[in-house]
Design a protein around this motif. Sequence first.
Motif, PDB file in Angstrom:
ATOM      1  N   VAL A  22       0.858  -1.187   0.000  1.00  0.00           N
ATOM      2  CA  VAL A  22       0.000   0.000   0.000  1.00  0.00           C
ATOM      3  C   VAL A  22       0.895   1.238   0.000  1.00  0.00           C
ATOM      4  O   VAL A  22       1.852   1.316   0.766  1.00  0.00           O
ATOM      5  N   TRP A 119      -7.314   5.066   0.270  1.00  0.00           N
ATOM      6  CA  TRP A 119      -6.070   4.647   0.902  1.00  0.00           C
ATOM      7  C   TRP A 119      -6.333   3.949   2.235  1.00  0.00           C
ATOM      8  O   TRP A 119      -5.754   2.892   2.520  1.00  0.00           O
ATOM      9  N   ARG A 121      -9.042   2.433   3.070  1.00  0.00           N
ATOM     10  CA  ARG A 121      -9.662   1.138   2.751  1.00  0.00           C
ATOM     11  C   ARG A 121      -8.587   0.117   2.390  1.00  0.00           C
ATOM     12  O   ARG A 121      -8.657  -1.055   2.805  1.00  0.00           O
ATOM     13  N   ALA A 122      -7.575   0.543   1.631  1.00  0.00           N
ATOM     14  CA  ALA A 122      -6.497  -0.373   1.260  1.00  0.00           C
ATOM     15  C   ALA A 122      -5.726  -0.833   2.492  1.00  0.00           C
ATOM     16  O   ALA A 122      -5.361  -2.014   2.613  1.00  0.00           O
ATOM     17  N   ASP A 125      -8.029  -3.317   4.344  1.00  0.00           N
ATOM     18  CA  ASP A 125      -8.136  -4.597   3.648  1.00  0.00           C
ATOM     19  C   ASP A 125      -6.851  -5.403   3.738  1.00  0.00           C
ATOM     20  O   ASP A 125      -6.871  -6.635   3.729  1.00  0.00           O
TER      21      ASP A 125
END
Length: 395
Positions: A22, A119, A121-122, A125
């Motif tokens: 990320v 970002w 959310r990444a 996840d």
Amino acid sequence: MSVSHARDTAMTSTDESAVRNVPGLLEVLARVPDPRKSRGRRYLLTFVLAVAVACALAGARNFREAGDHAADLPQGVLARLGGIPHPLRRRMIAPSETRIRTLIQAIGADLLDDLTGGWVRALADAGRLDEALTAIAIDGKWLRGVLDGQVKLFAAMLHDQKVIIGQVRVPDGTTEVTQVKELLRDVDLDNAVVTADAAHSCRETAQYIAGKEEDGGREADYFLFVKGNTPSLQRAAFDAIQASGVGRAPDHTELDRSHGRVTRRSIWAADAGDIDFPQVKRVARIRRDRYDADGALIGKEIVHAVTSLGKEKAGAEALAGIARGQWGIESVHWVRDTAYDEDANTGYAGNGPQVMATLRNLAISLLYLAGVEEVTRTLQAIARDRNRLLDYLPL
């Protein structure tokens, strides 16, 4: 850039590898267009925005406090945020309150929301260890200290991590119900259920979330509370529960002992039958009984809900968790109101109110991702020792 923050210590090696893929915060902020002319720029926009994020993590409630916190940032922190030494003073100089305010009011607020929400959310996840159903709450919030309460923001939050992954401003003269498509347009709804309060128990919202792609839908699932604003739907949900067995025991019950009281939550679920509502499969009744420390009943609440989730996706216990998770977004709003005194926001001009809310969302989300439970206390600790900022900033 590699990403490193406090939550990494609790992750498996697989998770650490995923997080490293990320991009860092500075790379994300570098995608925000600079509204200034190229001539005469003293600071890079990325640096100013990174400083603003750091100030929000230190608890800055307004532009004046942001300027004060920025002035007290250690040289090592300024360097990590992308600061460049002044050619004459030979040290890094933080942007002033005026510089932070003018740039925050001028930048594209919607783009910043999209970039930071995606970002976060990444990051969230990357920490997931399974393919479980993703629950996303949506809800609106007024900024009541701005323009006599005329600025309303509409946000989306991941239930499990309580992090904000999307936000839009509700246009004046409309309501958040009209902005569901705009809010969720770029949000990944694969294997997701969207939860919302009774204001969103309308056909358009349900059809957009759960309808087929060829019909303009997202083919996800919804869990929508229903109340008196949709009396026919509320009555249909009530009748479906009654038809499943009057007086029967709840399908799931749980006790919550916190804040000096006990709350018993019970849920009944039933097939929706022939209820005329897009993609609906089941209905639910949730009852909350609240008792004081001595066991005396002090309150009772009963609400109903409709959902497109079938039994194969979510049993009664899972539905109870989904229903409870919707109120997590209220806790994020509560932190913004209490820790940041948001109703006294001073970002009056331009995009100031929305960007300041975005910075608060980002700060709170980063703390939750790091495993922080007492957000206000952590903000105060960072304000006392600003070197701790680097523990929570994935740069």
